[in-house]
Design a protein around this motif. Structure first.
Motif, PDB file in Angstrom:
ATOM      1  N   SER A  85       0.831  -1.209   0.000  1.00 38.66           N
ATOM      2  CA  SER A  85       0.000   0.000   0.000  1.00 38.66           C
ATOM      3  C   SER A  85       0.863   1.255   0.000  1.00 38.66           C
ATOM      4  O   SER A  85       0.522   2.253  -0.637  1.00 38.66           O
ATOM      5  N   TYR A  86       1.970   1.201   0.704  1.00 36.12           N
ATOM      6  CA  TYR A  86       2.897   2.335   0.707  1.00 36.12           C
ATOM      7  C   TYR A  86       3.446   2.566  -0.704  1.00 36.12           C
ATOM      8  O   TYR A  86       3.554   3.710  -1.149  1.00 36.12           O
ATOM      9  N   LEU A  87       3.763   1.485  -1.403  1.00 36.46           N
ATOM     10  CA  LEU A  87       4.280   1.618  -2.769  1.00 36.46           C
ATOM     11  C   LEU A  87       3.226   2.191  -3.711  1.00 36.46           C
ATOM     12  O   LEU A  87       3.560   2.948  -4.619  1.00 36.46           O
ATOM     13  N   ASN A  92      -5.875  -0.304  -0.904  1.00 39.82           N
ATOM     14  CA  ASN A  92      -7.032  -0.602  -1.743  1.00 39.82           C
ATOM     15  C   ASN A  92      -7.164  -2.117  -1.890  1.00 39.82           C
ATOM     16  O   ASN A  92      -6.389  -2.875  -1.296  1.00 39.82           O
ATOM     17  N   SER A  93      -8.121  -2.557  -2.654  1.00 40.72           N
ATOM     18  CA  SER A  93      -8.376  -3.992  -2.757  1.00 40.72           C
ATOM     19  C   SER A  93      -7.202  -4.728  -3.408  1.00 40.72           C
ATOM     20  O   SER A  93      -6.917  -5.874  -3.051  1.00 40.72           O
ATOM     21  N   PHE A  94      -6.505  -4.083  -4.332  1.00 39.31           N
ATOM     22  CA  PHE A  94      -5.358  -4.730  -4.971  1.00 39.31           C
ATOM     23  C   PHE A  94      -4.219  -4.937  -3.984  1.00 39.31           C
ATOM     24  O   PHE A  94      -3.672  -6.038  -3.873  1.00 39.31           O
ATOM     25  N   THR A  95      -3.866  -3.893  -3.248  1.00 39.22           N
ATOM     26  CA  THR A  95      -2.740  -4.018  -2.317  1.00 39.22           C
ATOM     27  C   THR A  95      -3.082  -4.906  -1.128  1.00 39.22           C
ATOM     28  O   THR A  95      -2.190  -5.521  -0.546  1.00 39.22           O
ATOM     29  N   ALA A  96      -4.353  -5.000  -0.770  1.00 35.93           N
ATOM     30  CA  ALA A  96      -4.746  -5.871   0.331  1.00 35.93           C
ATOM     31  C   ALA A  96      -4.694  -7.343  -0.067  1.00 35.93           C
ATOM     32  O   ALA A  96      -4.410  -8.205   0.761  1.00 35.93           O
ATOM     33  N   ARG A  97      -4.946  -7.638  -1.343  1.00 38.37           N
ATOM     34  CA  ARG A  97      -4.940  -9.031  -1.802  1.00 38.37           C
ATOM     35  C   ARG A  97      -3.584  -9.483  -2.325  1.00 38.37           C
ATOM     36  O   ARG A  97      -3.338 -10.688  -2.457  1.00 38.37           O
ATOM     37  N   LEU A  98      -2.723  -8.557  -2.660  1.00 38.25           N
ATOM     38  CA  LEU A  98      -1.444  -8.909  -3.289  1.00 38.25           C
ATOM     39  C   LEU A  98      -0.565  -9.833  -2.444  1.00 38.25           C
ATOM     40  O   LEU A  98       0.035 -10.760  -3.000  1.00 38.25           O
ATOM     41  N   PRO A  99      -0.447  -9.672  -1.130  1.00 39.77           N
ATOM     42  CA  PRO A  99       0.380 -10.612  -0.369  1.00 39.77           C
ATOM     43  C   PRO A  99      -0.086 -12.064  -0.486  1.00 39.77           C
ATOM     44  O   PRO A  99       0.741 -12.975  -0.589  1.00 39.77           O
ATOM     45  N   SER A 100      -1.382 -12.284  -0.524  1.00 41.44           N
ATOM     46  CA  SER A 100      -1.895 -13.644  -0.674  1.00 41.44           C
ATOM     47  C   SER A 100      -1.568 -14.208  -2.051  1.00 41.44           C
ATOM     48  O   SER A 100      -1.202 -15.382  -2.180  1.00 41.44           O
ATOM     49  N   ALA A 101      -1.699 -13.390  -3.079  1.00 36.78           N
ATOM     50  CA  ALA A 101      -1.406 -13.862  -4.437  1.00 36.78           C
ATOM     51  C   ALA A 101       0.080 -14.173  -4.611  1.00 36.78           C
ATOM     52  O   ALA A 101       0.442 -15.176  -5.220  1.00 36.78           O
ATOM     53  N   ILE A 102       0.940 -13.338  -4.068  1.00 33.58           N
ATOM     54  CA  ILE A 102       2.380 -13.586  -4.165  1.00 33.58           C
ATOM     55  C   ILE A 102       2.757 -14.822  -3.355  1.00 33.58           C
ATOM     56  O   ILE A 102       3.580 -15.638  -3.796  1.00 33.58           O
ATOM     57  N   ALA A 103       2.147 -14.984  -2.192  1.00 38.74           N
ATOM     58  CA  ALA A 103       2.405 -16.186  -1.392  1.00 38.74           C
ATOM     59  C   ALA A 103       1.955 -17.440  -2.139  1.00 38.74           C
ATOM     60  O   ALA A 103       2.638 -18.474  -2.097  1.00 38.74           O
TER      61      ALA A 103
END
Length: 166
Positions: A85-87, A92-103
């Protein structure tokens, strides 16, 4: 008569090509359109709010929700959401879900390596098949695109199992 080194290089190049295909398909399935809809799962809005408050009040060790301590979950997942989110400049919904997708992509990679190193070189297709089956499994795919801690935990458990197996 074929040269041994050219066969090895050709085999490595073919494996690299298949791995790039696996990576591309994983990216398309898990990350494409990740922020295209609101966070509606039961815990997602709460986790996004915790990350937003981390960014706002700089309380990195003890997460807060609505200015109250939130010790219910470990902070690493919130740190990941806050970092992305800092980047992007906002939660938002993308930054909140991104850690799960990368994992989830990491889990696919670890499963691929585990099967590849545990089988013969002639059976490397089994590693690709196993990875694609995992990627297309409904619950894995669903959890990878949600704002949940579960996929991050799955990543670390899978990494520990693969390292312990060696």
């Amino acid at each position: 008569m074929s040269d041994w080194s050219s066969d090895v290089c050709s085999s490595d190049l073919m494996n690299y090509k298949y791995f790039l295909i696996l990576l591309f398909v994983s990216f398309i399935m898990l990350i494409w359109g990740l922020g295209g809809y609101d966070i509606v799962d039961p815990d997602g809005p709460r986790f996004a709010l915790v990350a937003q408050e981390m960014l706002g009040n700089h309380q990195w060790v003890m997460p807060h929700r609505n200015d109250y301590s939130y010790p219910d979950k470990p902070p690493f997942f919130f740190w990941c959401i806050a970092f992305f989110s800092y980047l992007r400049g906002e939660v938002n919904s993308f930054t909140a879900r991104l850690p799960s997708a990368i994992a989830a992509m990491g889990v696919i990679y670890f499963i691929f390596q585990w099967v590849k190193n545990g089988s013969n070189k002639n059976e490397i297709k089994l590693a690709y098949l196993t990875s694609f089956i995992l990627l297309t499994s409904f619950l894995f795919f669903y959890q990878a695109r949600m704002t949940q801690i579960d996929m991050l935990m799955c990543f670390f458990v899978t990494a520990a199992m693969v390292e312990g197996y060696k």
